[in-house]
Design a protein around this motif. Sequence first.
Motif, PDB file in Angstrom:
ATOM      1  N   ARG A 179      57.530 -28.070 -23.314  1.00 46.82           N
ATOM      2  CA  ARG A 179      56.816 -26.850 -23.175  1.00 46.82           C
ATOM      3  C   ARG A 179      56.287 -26.413 -24.657  1.00 46.82           C
ATOM      4  O   ARG A 179      55.386 -26.063 -25.009  1.00 46.82           O
ATOM      5  CB  ARG A 179      57.492 -25.699 -22.547  1.00 46.82           C
ATOM      6  N   GLU A 193      50.233 -19.718 -21.298  1.00 47.20           N
ATOM      7  CA  GLU A 193      51.414 -20.217 -20.531  1.00 47.20           C
ATOM      8  C   GLU A 193      51.014 -21.788 -20.154  1.00 47.20           C
ATOM      9  O   GLU A 193      49.825 -21.925 -19.764  1.00 47.20           O
ATOM     10  CB  GLU A 193      51.487 -19.345 -19.399  1.00 47.20           C
ATOM     11  N   PHE A 195      52.289 -24.720 -17.700  1.00 50.62           N
ATOM     12  CA  PHE A 195      52.851 -24.965 -16.350  1.00 50.62           C
ATOM     13  C   PHE A 195      53.211 -26.406 -16.353  1.00 50.62           C
ATOM     14  O   PHE A 195      52.488 -27.282 -16.414  1.00 50.62           O
ATOM     15  CB  PHE A 195      52.204 -24.483 -15.137  1.00 50.62           C
ATOM     16  N   ILE A 197      54.417 -29.712 -14.225  1.00 53.50           N
ATOM     17  CA  ILE A 197      54.367 -30.082 -12.795  1.00 53.50           C
ATOM     18  C   ILE A 197      54.668 -31.554 -12.555  1.00 53.50           C
ATOM     19  O   ILE A 197      53.832 -32.379 -13.573  1.00 53.50           O
ATOM     20  CB  ILE A 197      52.807 -29.459 -12.437  1.00 53.50           C
ATOM     21  N   TYR A 205      59.942 -27.864 -10.839  1.00 58.09           N
ATOM     22  CA  TYR A 205      59.466 -27.278 -11.983  1.00 58.09           C
ATOM     23  C   TYR A 205      58.334 -25.901 -11.658  1.00 58.09           C
ATOM     24  O   TYR A 205      58.980 -25.130 -11.070  1.00 58.09           O
ATOM     25  CB  TYR A 205      58.505 -28.286 -12.409  1.00 58.09           C
ATOM     26  N   ASP A 206      57.091 -25.997 -12.320  1.00 61.02           N
ATOM     27  CA  ASP A 206      56.279 -24.788 -12.458  1.00 61.02           C
ATOM     28  C   ASP A 206      55.300 -24.335 -11.405  1.00 61.02           C
ATOM     29  O   ASP A 206      54.482 -23.515 -11.462  1.00 61.02           O
ATOM     30  CB  ASP A 206      55.882 -24.712 -13.828  1.00 61.02           C
ATOM     31  N   GLN A 208      55.014 -23.159  -8.311  1.00 64.99           N
ATOM     32  CA  GLN A 208      55.196 -21.940  -7.583  1.00 64.99           C
ATOM     33  C   GLN A 208      54.792 -20.889  -8.613  1.00 64.99           C
ATOM     34  O   GLN A 208      53.871 -20.042  -8.282  1.00 64.99           O
ATOM     35  CB  GLN A 208      56.520 -21.759  -7.162  1.00 64.99           C
ATOM     36  N   ASN A 209      55.353 -21.033  -9.842  1.00 65.01           N
ATOM     37  CA  ASN A 209      54.855 -20.127 -10.970  1.00 65.01           C
ATOM     38  C   ASN A 209      53.344 -20.120 -11.005  1.00 65.01           C
ATOM     39  O   ASN A 209      52.567 -19.178 -11.318  1.00 65.01           O
ATOM     40  CB  ASN A 209      55.682 -20.331 -12.286  1.00 65.01           C
ATOM     41  N   LEU A 210      52.564 -21.189 -11.129  1.00 70.15           N
ATOM     42  CA  LEU A 210      51.245 -21.353 -11.197  1.00 70.15           C
ATOM     43  C   LEU A 210      50.645 -20.700 -10.288  1.00 70.15           C
ATOM     44  O   LEU A 210      49.562 -20.105 -10.647  1.00 70.15           O
ATOM     45  CB  LEU A 210      50.873 -22.885 -11.481  1.00 70.15           C
ATOM     46  N   THR A 213      50.619 -16.751 -10.673  1.00 69.63           N
ATOM     47  CA  THR A 213      49.720 -16.539 -11.630  1.00 69.63           C
ATOM     48  C   THR A 213      48.229 -16.468 -11.286  1.00 69.63           C
ATOM     49  O   THR A 213      47.583 -15.616 -11.485  1.00 69.63           O
ATOM     50  CB  THR A 213      49.982 -17.521 -13.018  1.00 69.63           C
TER      51      THR A 213
END
Length: 387
Positions: A179, A193, A195, A197, A205-206, A208-210, A213
């Motif tokens: 990152r 940011e 992400f 993946i 990893y990210d 869900q966060n993606l 957002t």
Amino acid sequence: MADCSTSMDFSGALQRLGEDDPSAAVAKAKEQLNILDNVSLNIAVTGETGAGKSAFINAFRGLDDDEDMSAPTGITETTNEVTMYTHPTMPNVKLWDLPGIGMPNLKADQYLKKVKFETYDLFIIISSTRFKENDVFLAMEMKKKHKHFYFVRSKIDNDIHSESRSKTFDEQQLLCTIREDCLRNLKEVGDPEVFLISSYDLGKYDFQNLVDTIELELSEQKQFALVQSLPVCSLAMLKKQKRRMEKFIMLFAIASGCGGFFSIPFLSLAFDKTVLVAFYTSCHHAFGLDEKSIEKLSERVNKPVQHLKLPIKSPLTLALMDKSKLVPPIGPTCPVTSLENLLDVKHFVKRFQNATQAFNHTYSVLSQGLNDMVNDMTEVLRVAGLD
């Protein structure tokens, strides 16, 4: 999971729709449902050659790389022209596989014109290593034109596998290093940011966060389309699907429970069954209880389909599975009633004296059906080891 509220009253529903007249509220509810059904979401996936754009598109659409409708993948550039892929169950959600900006015959300053930049609601910029000059160029141009863009560092599973042989391997430290390396190359963009993946395991990893957002930056209608189109790869995603469907129960309850009441008062047939079926079918697909989703989950976690189906108990889920030809578990404790008969029992045997009673009953039944399906899928995820 907590049950969604069944205490919404008819006057409150009218107020939320901004209508005093019940007949006008029914028309407005149906209009808004029609908008939801037809809203388009165009997602462009771009980046340098070989970054994993096509694999991401396939994963987002819940497809394996070797399926008929999947985007072709390979170690060389497979996208020479802009290619559109519709979502298998949400045809108004379109993912666009854009040519790699690093191709010799497509320079950065020609790229935006060629790919028809203004067509898309948002951009996913993918890199499988570190983000480079062309990625930064694209982001800066998007920023100038006030377009939403998101940096995705793909193939994280490959990095984990490659480094795991080391005696000093620390997965979290590796993710942090990747990152930070990406961010160093994106200083010109500001403070973006990144992400991380794996397209072959969106539950890690990210991803869900993606999604969280992206959702915050879309209109409510496009949020619905986004969340409805995502594969349920974790309990967190299932909860998100549930919250999104809860927001629209009121519209379905007004459109169905009151839709025919004003023209056929005091008759139980004043329900629009097609609206009820549309709501339940939408939840059924969104939660991953349809045939293809269950089969894919089975392959992903290496457990028999029948084992994943065993915890499914609610009559509504079983009826929807039967309707979609996913043979449900049949036994003395799991009788299967057709969806049509189930709706008749829940709705058409009742008679109401006014629209308020019809709305309250329909809202309650829709809420219970939603919770039943969520509870079933929660158990499926538990058996799959994804809870």
